[in-house]
Design a protein around this motif. Sequence first.
Motif, PDB file in Angstrom:
ATOM      1  N   SER A  95       2.203  -4.445  -4.725  1.00 30.45           N
ATOM      2  CA  SER A  95       3.586  -4.766  -5.096  1.00 30.45           C
ATOM      3  C   SER A  95       4.463  -3.524  -5.095  1.00 30.45           C
ATOM      4  O   SER A  95       5.641  -3.586  -4.728  1.00 30.45           O
ATOM      5  N   ALA A  96       3.903  -2.396  -5.502  1.00 34.24           N
ATOM      6  CA  ALA A  96       4.679  -1.152  -5.575  1.00 34.24           C
ATOM      7  C   ALA A  96       5.163  -0.727  -4.196  1.00 34.24           C
ATOM      8  O   ALA A  96       6.301  -0.257  -4.039  1.00 34.24           O
ATOM      9  N   PHE A  97       4.322  -0.887  -3.186  1.00 35.95           N
ATOM     10  CA  PHE A  97       4.736  -0.507  -1.827  1.00 35.95           C
ATOM     11  C   PHE A  97       5.827  -1.433  -1.301  1.00 35.95           C
ATOM     12  O   PHE A  97       6.689  -1.012  -0.523  1.00 35.95           O
ATOM     13  N   ALA A  98       5.800  -2.705  -1.719  1.00 28.38           N
ATOM     14  CA  ALA A  98       6.891  -3.608  -1.353  1.00 28.38           C
ATOM     15  C   ALA A  98       8.198  -3.144  -1.975  1.00 28.38           C
ATOM     16  O   ALA A  98       9.259  -3.185  -1.352  1.00 28.38           O
ATOM     17  N   CYS A  99       8.117  -2.661  -3.211  1.00 31.83           N
ATOM     18  CA  CYS A  99       9.304  -2.143  -3.902  1.00 31.83           C
ATOM     19  C   CYS A  99       9.796  -0.842  -3.273  1.00 31.83           C
ATOM     20  O   CYS A  99      11.008  -0.598  -3.205  1.00 31.83           O
ATOM     21  N   LEU A 100       8.871   0.002  -2.837  1.00 28.53           N
ATOM     22  CA  LEU A 100       9.234   1.276  -2.223  1.00 28.53           C
ATOM     23  C   LEU A 100      10.197   1.067  -1.067  1.00 28.53           C
ATOM     24  O   LEU A 100      11.178   1.799  -0.901  1.00 28.53           O
ATOM     25  N   VAL A 101       9.939   0.057  -0.263  1.00 33.04           N
ATOM     26  CA  VAL A 101      10.765  -0.199   0.920  1.00 33.04           C
ATOM     27  C   VAL A 101      11.882  -1.198   0.617  1.00 33.04           C
ATOM     28  O   VAL A 101      13.062  -0.913   0.798  1.00 33.04           O
ATOM     29  N   VAL A 140       2.116 -10.798   1.032  1.00 34.74           N
ATOM     30  CA  VAL A 140       2.648 -10.304  -0.241  1.00 34.74           C
ATOM     31  C   VAL A 140       3.741  -9.267  -0.011  1.00 34.74           C
ATOM     32  O   VAL A 140       4.834  -9.333  -0.591  1.00 34.74           O
ATOM     33  N   GLU A 141       3.457  -8.305   0.864  1.00 33.89           N
ATOM     34  CA  GLU A 141       4.410  -7.220   1.127  1.00 33.89           C
ATOM     35  C   GLU A 141       5.740  -7.744   1.664  1.00 33.89           C
ATOM     36  O   GLU A 141       6.810  -7.398   1.165  1.00 33.89           O
ATOM     37  N   LEU A 142       5.669  -8.553   2.700  1.00 34.64           N
ATOM     38  CA  LEU A 142       6.897  -9.004   3.355  1.00 34.64           C
ATOM     39  C   LEU A 142       7.656 -10.020   2.509  1.00 34.64           C
ATOM     40  O   LEU A 142       8.890 -10.054   2.537  1.00 34.64           O
ATOM     41  N   GLN A 197       7.425  -2.080   6.365  1.00 36.05           N
ATOM     42  CA  GLN A 197       6.549  -2.882   5.520  1.00 36.05           C
ATOM     43  C   GLN A 197       5.372  -3.456   6.300  1.00 36.05           C
ATOM     44  O   GLN A 197       4.279  -3.594   5.747  1.00 36.05           O
ATOM     45  N   VAL A 198       5.574  -3.778   7.559  1.00 37.64           N
ATOM     46  CA  VAL A 198       4.460  -4.246   8.388  1.00 37.64           C
ATOM     47  C   VAL A 198       3.415  -3.137   8.525  1.00 37.64           C
ATOM     48  O   VAL A 198       2.209  -3.366   8.384  1.00 37.64           O
ATOM     49  N   ILE A 199       3.871  -1.920   8.794  1.00 36.96           N
ATOM     50  CA  ILE A 199       2.954  -0.784   8.957  1.00 36.96           C
ATOM     51  C   ILE A 199       2.179  -0.527   7.661  1.00 36.96           C
ATOM     52  O   ILE A 199       0.941  -0.372   7.675  1.00 36.96           O
ATOM     53  N   ILE A 200       2.886  -0.499   6.543  1.00 37.17           N
ATOM     54  CA  ILE A 200       2.246  -0.252   5.250  1.00 37.17           C
ATOM     55  C   ILE A 200       1.236  -1.355   4.938  1.00 37.17           C
ATOM     56  O   ILE A 200       0.136  -1.091   4.425  1.00 37.17           O
ATOM     57  N   SER A 201       1.584  -2.599   5.246  1.00 39.68           N
ATOM     58  CA  SER A 201       0.702  -3.730   4.956  1.00 39.68           C
ATOM     59  C   SER A 201      -0.629  -3.609   5.692  1.00 39.68           C
ATOM     60  O   SER A 201      -1.702  -3.863   5.117  1.00 39.68           O
ATOM     61  N   LEU A 202      -0.580  -3.236   6.949  1.00 41.58           N
ATOM     62  CA  LEU A 202      -1.804  -3.101   7.737  1.00 41.58           C
ATOM     63  C   LEU A 202      -2.698  -1.986   7.194  1.00 41.58           C
ATOM     64  O   LEU A 202      -3.930  -2.129   7.134  1.00 41.58           O
ATOM     65  N   ILE A 203      -2.086  -0.891   6.781  1.00 42.78           N
ATOM     66  CA  ILE A 203      -2.859   0.217   6.208  1.00 42.78           C
ATOM     67  C   ILE A 203      -3.501  -0.203   4.893  1.00 42.78           C
ATOM     68  O   ILE A 203      -4.691   0.057   4.644  1.00 42.78           O
ATOM     69  N   LEU A 204      -2.731  -0.853   4.027  1.00 43.71           N
ATOM     70  CA  LEU A 204      -3.257  -1.290   2.732  1.00 43.71           C
ATOM     71  C   LEU A 204      -4.407  -2.280   2.901  1.00 43.71           C
ATOM     72  O   LEU A 204      -5.406  -2.209   2.178  1.00 43.71           O
ATOM     73  N   THR A 205      -4.259  -3.196   3.838  1.00 46.65           N
ATOM     74  CA  THR A 205      -5.322  -4.185   4.074  1.00 46.65           C
ATOM     75  C   THR A 205      -6.633  -3.505   4.456  1.00 46.65           C
ATOM     76  O   THR A 205      -7.703  -3.837   3.927  1.00 46.65           O
ATOM     77  N   ALA A 206      -6.561  -2.530   5.353  1.00 39.20           N
ATOM     78  CA  ALA A 206      -7.758  -1.808   5.782  1.00 39.20           C
ATOM     79  C   ALA A 206      -8.402  -1.058   4.623  1.00 39.20           C
ATOM     80  O   ALA A 206      -9.634  -1.078   4.451  1.00 39.20           O
ATOM     81  N   VAL A 207      -7.587  -0.416   3.807  1.00 35.88           N
ATOM     82  CA  VAL A 207      -8.111   0.358   2.669  1.00 35.88           C
ATOM     83  C   VAL A 207      -8.771  -0.561   1.646  1.00 35.88           C
ATOM     84  O   VAL A 207      -9.876  -0.286   1.154  1.00 35.88           O
ATOM     85  N   LEU A 208      -8.116  -1.667   1.300  1.00 37.40           N
ATOM     86  CA  LEU A 208      -8.641  -2.569   0.277  1.00 37.40           C
ATOM     87  C   LEU A 208      -9.937  -3.237   0.714  1.00 37.40           C
ATOM     88  O   LEU A 208     -10.856  -3.428  -0.094  1.00 37.40           O
TER      89      LEU A 208
END
Length: 462
Positions: free
Chosen positions: A69-75, A152-154, A106-117
Amino acid sequence: MNGEQEKSFLGTEPIGRLLFRLALPTVAAQLINMLYNIVDRVYIGHIPDTGALALTGVGVCMPLIMVVSAFACLVGYGGAPRASISMGKGDCAAAEKILGNCFSMQVIISLILTAVLLTLGRPMLLAFGASEATIEYAAAYMNIYAAGTLFVELTLGMNAFITAQGFTRISMLSVTIGAVCNIILDPVFIYVLGMGVRGAALATVISQGASFLWVMSFLLGKKTVLKIKRENLPLRASVICPCMALGLATFIMQASESIISICFNASLLKYGGDMAVGAMTILTSVMQFAMMPLQGFGQGAQPIMSYNYGAGDGTRVQATYRLLLKASVIYAAVLWLCVMLFPGVFARLFTSDTALVAYTSTALRIYLAVMFLLSIQTVCQMAFTSLGMAKESIVVAVMRKFVLLLPFIYLMPHLFPTNPALAVYLAEPAADTLAVTFTVILFHFKFRKALAPLTKSTASVS
């Protein structure tokens, strides 16, 4: 209502009526959005035999969910106010560039977060306070939730741009669609299909997917003022960097909640075991119940303050802030009184375990002892963000979480060694009291300074 009328009503309609019109849907949206997190916990906490442990396991997932959620807020929460300011200046082309760049980021951040999680989720959960008894529940929930990170991000980030244009009813529907799906699917997946915590996570992912489709259909449709256009998708540093700088304060507040949650869980596991960690899951849920409507008030006021700040009308900015402050303080005071008088009612919403209810009731009164003060903190934070004051927003966020609360989590058990677990909860009211004092002093000087040029220009015109 045509495009020009839609853009100008933020600067002409009476403040009281306008704030009520915009804040009512955003408050409703925040309350509904809260159901995403809380409904899962309510159903999980009442699973026969294993409910208490399952609730604790899902509670350990909250730091990771907060980071998403924080990364969604960042952007999104940084870009939306800047888009409103650009609209106030009459520059919708610049506002659409902001929207397009924020979507791509947000698309870029979402893909990175998914891989990490998906790759590091289990070891992170163990580090965040999961025990041998709760790790399987936590990992089962997180593995499925991670797959829906993009939705969630978008949904969160792009919905902020709908609100920023004044379409608060549409943004409310974005959240309502997902929440209704979640409420319907949760009992089906958890109990009927016997999926337990996996069912709760799957219901959340499907629900967020439904909200995502609604948000995108609007921002690509005919009714929106700002549209997602292909030519605005390539990232430009001059566009995206100021947005992320402004959103950094909200990101810090959200991400720091994750860090703070980790520290709380680790300290509580040490001094109070799984019982104390389970209680913390309920405490954070009640805190969300308190904070989300406050954020809804602020999100309803943000387009008004940002638009009129961009248009140079300091009088309307001040009037909006004062009305927002009154509404927020009244709401927070009433809810605080309810929690202090009836803590057991709130605890029983999440668990039927008698021992956990009794423990949580005591902890609630300590943890939320000065909850009413947070309304002031939230209003000042939203005002800073609405005016594009990134530095001030960041300072306020860092002061409350890192300078004050984080050290207090580890200090309080040593100051009150007779009951160290309950002393950990005391860190929250101690930090909040000092943080609000600091914020009010800073806001008094910075807000007046920011509005001074607008007041002078308004006076000279009149």
